[in-house]
Scaffold this motif. Structure first.
Motif, PDB file in Angstrom:
ATOM      1  N   THR A  19      10.309  11.301  -2.102  1.00  0.00           N
ATOM      2  CA  THR A  19      10.934  10.182  -2.260  1.00  0.00           C
ATOM      3  C   THR A  19      11.767   9.495  -0.898  1.00  0.00           C
ATOM      4  N   LEU A  20      12.495  10.760  -0.368  1.00  0.00           N
ATOM      5  CA  LEU A  20      12.947  10.302   0.755  1.00  0.00           C
ATOM      6  C   LEU A  20      12.019   9.533   2.117  1.00  0.00           C
ATOM      7  N   ARG A  21      10.804  10.293   2.209  1.00  0.00           N
ATOM      8  CA  ARG A  21       9.755   9.885   2.812  1.00  0.00           C
ATOM      9  C   ARG A  21       9.354   8.440   2.751  1.00  0.00           C
ATOM     10  N   GLY A  22       9.214   8.360   1.440  1.00  0.00           N
ATOM     11  CA  GLY A  22       8.842   6.856   0.879  1.00  0.00           C
ATOM     12  C   GLY A  22       9.895   5.820   1.326  1.00  0.00           C
ATOM     13  N   PHE A  23      10.975   6.196   1.101  1.00  0.00           N
ATOM     14  CA  PHE A  23      12.067   5.196   1.434  1.00  0.00           C
ATOM     15  C   PHE A  23      12.253   5.125   2.814  1.00  0.00           C
ATOM     16  N   LEU A  24      11.978   6.192   3.844  1.00  0.00           N
ATOM     17  CA  LEU A  24      12.003   5.899   5.062  1.00  0.00           C
ATOM     18  C   LEU A  24      10.869   4.644   5.423  1.00  0.00           C
ATOM     19  N   PHE A  25       9.782   4.905   4.959  1.00  0.00           N
ATOM     20  CA  PHE A  25       8.703   3.979   5.116  1.00  0.00           C
ATOM     21  C   PHE A  25       9.036   2.644   4.952  1.00  0.00           C
ATOM     22  N   MET A  26       9.702   2.446   3.561  1.00  0.00           N
ATOM     23  CA  MET A  26      10.215   1.290   3.150  1.00  0.00           C
ATOM     24  C   MET A  26      11.174   0.548   3.792  1.00  0.00           C
ATOM     25  N   ALA A  27      12.064   1.417   4.546  1.00  0.00           N
ATOM     26  CA  ALA A  27      13.106   0.985   5.467  1.00  0.00           C
ATOM     27  C   ALA A  27      12.352   0.352   6.404  1.00  0.00           C
ATOM     28  N   ARG A  28      11.474   0.791   7.216  1.00  0.00           N
ATOM     29  CA  ARG A  28      10.606   0.248   8.151  1.00  0.00           C
ATOM     30  C   ARG A  28       9.915  -0.825   7.839  1.00  0.00           C
ATOM     31  N   ILE A  29       9.489  -1.165   6.753  1.00  0.00           N
ATOM     32  CA  ILE A  29       8.864  -2.387   6.558  1.00  0.00           C
ATOM     33  C   ILE A  29      10.100  -3.495   6.177  1.00  0.00           C
ATOM     34  N   VAL A  30      11.324  -2.999   5.514  1.00  0.00           N
ATOM     35  CA  VAL A  30      12.261  -4.202   5.792  1.00  0.00           C
ATOM     36  C   VAL A  30      12.789  -4.525   6.855  1.00  0.00           C
ATOM     37  N   GLN A  31      12.478  -3.816   8.037  1.00  0.00           N
ATOM     38  CA  GLN A  31      12.985  -4.136   9.348  1.00  0.00           C
ATOM     39  C   GLN A  31      12.258  -5.089   9.800  1.00  0.00           C
ATOM     40  N   ASP A  32      11.072  -5.177   9.581  1.00  0.00           N
ATOM     41  CA  ASP A  32       9.815  -6.150  10.077  1.00  0.00           C
ATOM     42  C   ASP A  32       8.601  -6.310   9.063  1.00  0.00           C
ATOM     43  N   PRO A  33       8.669  -7.059   7.984  1.00  0.00           N
ATOM     44  CA  PRO A  33       7.778  -6.943   7.086  1.00  0.00           C
ATOM     45  C   PRO A  33       6.427  -7.487   7.367  1.00  0.00           C
ATOM     46  N   ALA A  34       6.284  -8.508   8.370  1.00  0.00           N
ATOM     47  CA  ALA A  34       5.063  -8.905   8.552  1.00  0.00           C
ATOM     48  C   ALA A  34       4.430  -7.662   9.641  1.00  0.00           C
ATOM     49  N   GLN A  35       4.829  -7.112  10.407  1.00  0.00           N
ATOM     50  CA  GLN A  35       4.166  -6.073  11.276  1.00  0.00           C
ATOM     51  C   GLN A  35       4.255  -4.704  10.456  1.00  0.00           C
ATOM     52  N   ASN A  36       5.109  -4.451   9.937  1.00  0.00           N
ATOM     53  CA  ASN A  36       5.269  -3.135   9.474  1.00  0.00           C
ATOM     54  C   ASN A  36       4.633  -2.886   8.089  1.00  0.00           C
ATOM     55  N   GLY A  37       4.769  -4.024   7.325  1.00  0.00           N
ATOM     56  CA  GLY A  37       4.084  -4.167   5.838  1.00  0.00           C
ATOM     57  C   GLY A  37       2.732  -3.549   5.840  1.00  0.00           C
ATOM     58  N   PRO A  38       1.896  -4.079   6.650  1.00  0.00           N
ATOM     59  CA  PRO A  38       0.526  -3.710   6.544  1.00  0.00           C
ATOM     60  C   PRO A  38       0.052  -2.105   6.894  1.00  0.00           C
ATOM     61  N   LEU A  39       1.323  -1.844   7.898  1.00  0.00           N
ATOM     62  CA  LEU A  39       1.190  -0.301   8.588  1.00  0.00           C
ATOM     63  C   LEU A  39       1.713   0.854   7.447  1.00  0.00           C
ATOM     64  N   TYR A  40       2.953   0.309   6.731  1.00  0.00           N
ATOM     65  CA  TYR A  40       3.542   1.439   5.924  1.00  0.00           C
ATOM     66  C   TYR A  40       3.163   1.210   4.433  1.00  0.00           C
ATOM     67  N   PHE A  41       2.600   0.070   3.959  1.00  0.00           N
ATOM     68  CA  PHE A  41       2.450  -0.268   2.599  1.00  0.00           C
ATOM     69  C   PHE A  41       2.024   1.028   1.926  1.00  0.00           C
ATOM     70  N   MET A  42       1.050   1.551   2.347  1.00  0.00           N
ATOM     71  CA  MET A  42       0.225   2.451   1.465  1.00  0.00           C
ATOM     72  C   MET A  42       1.128   3.866   1.409  1.00  0.00           C
ATOM     73  N   ASP A  43       1.940   4.134   2.766  1.00  0.00           N
ATOM     74  CA  ASP A  43       2.478   5.463   2.880  1.00  0.00           C
ATOM     75  C   ASP A  43       3.924   5.126   1.778  1.00  0.00           C
ATOM     76  N   VAL A  44       4.358   4.211   1.539  1.00  0.00           N
ATOM     77  CA  VAL A  44       5.428   4.007   0.398  1.00  0.00           C
ATOM     78  C   VAL A  44       4.864   4.220  -0.626  1.00  0.00           C
ATOM     79  N   MET A  45       3.820   3.840  -0.978  1.00  0.00           N
ATOM     80  CA  MET A  45       3.036   3.695  -2.556  1.00  0.00           C
ATOM     81  C   MET A  45       2.868   5.550  -2.736  1.00  0.00           C
ATOM     82  N   GLN A  46       2.149   6.025  -1.838  1.00  0.00           N
ATOM     83  CA  GLN A  46       1.493   7.171  -1.967  1.00  0.00           C
ATOM     84  C   GLN A  46       2.712   8.195  -2.213  1.00  0.00           C
ATOM     85  N   ASN A  47       3.859   8.046  -1.391  1.00  0.00           N
ATOM     86  CA  ASN A  47       4.914   8.951  -1.370  1.00  0.00           C
ATOM     87  C   ASN A  47       5.825   8.734  -2.606  1.00  0.00           C
TER      88      ASN A  47
END
Length: 176
Positions: free
Chosen positions: A117-145
């Motif tokens: 849960t924490l690891r998924g939240f970490l990736f989610m926070a990265r996406i919130v920082q820059d959705p356009a750039q980090n969304g495609p990078l971390y989307f699957m990591d969030v969902m999988q965690n």
């Protein structure tokens, strides 16, 4: 000889009782400190979060072998990062959070569902920082965690809430 054995036996029991009481008192003391610290977030301002995180770091230093201060410190750091993604402290808090999660993964009493849960939240926070750039990078990591966290513990309410928040946020971003 019997008296000496009896004294040894009584001394051993006394030491065990004192140790058990001391450990319980430390756990109780740690929980009290964490509770008092988290109460300060009733008015969630950036300063309140940063002060809370600093206090949780001090509690963690007092109880270095305990999961709870590390967990709360990471959770509040990630909350801060999501609420204030462009604050100057956010990047260092995210870096520290990743390191703390890795540290907790090495601790035997860590709950694997909570760590996912924490690891998924970490990736989610990265996406919130820059959705356009980090969304495609971390989307699957969030969902999988989050999925792994819920597979390990279907009753993990934090994972359920974060997964739902993430899905709603993604719908807003994609306009669906």
């Amino acid at each position: 000889m019997t008296l000496q054995t009896f004294r040894h036996y009584v001394l051993t029991i006394a030491i065990l009782v004192v140790t058990a009481v001391n450990i319980h008192a430390q756990q109780s003391s740690m929980q009290t400190l964490i509770g008092q610290t988290l109460k300060r977030l009733q008015q969630p301002t950036p300063e309140a979060y940063l002060n809370c995180i600093a206090e949780l770091k001090r509690i963690d230093a007092m109880f270095p072998d305990s999961i709870q201060p590390k967990y709360q410190m990471t959770l509040q750091s990630l909350n801060f990062a999501v609420m204030y993604p462009h604050a100057p402290q956010t990047e260092s808090l995210l870096t520290e959070s990743g390191q703390t999660i890795t540290q907790m993964e090495q601790m035997k009493e860590a709950d694997p569902s909570e760590l996912c849960t924490l690891r998924g939240f970490l990736f989610m926070a990265r996406i919130v920082q820059d959705p356009a750039q980090n969304g495609p990078l971390y989307f699957m990591d969030v969902m999988q965690n989050y999925e792994k966290a819920l597979k390990l513990n279907p009753n993990n309410q934090l994972a359920q809430q974060l997964q739902q928040m993430f899905a709603e946020g993604m719908k807003q971003q994609t306009g669906q």
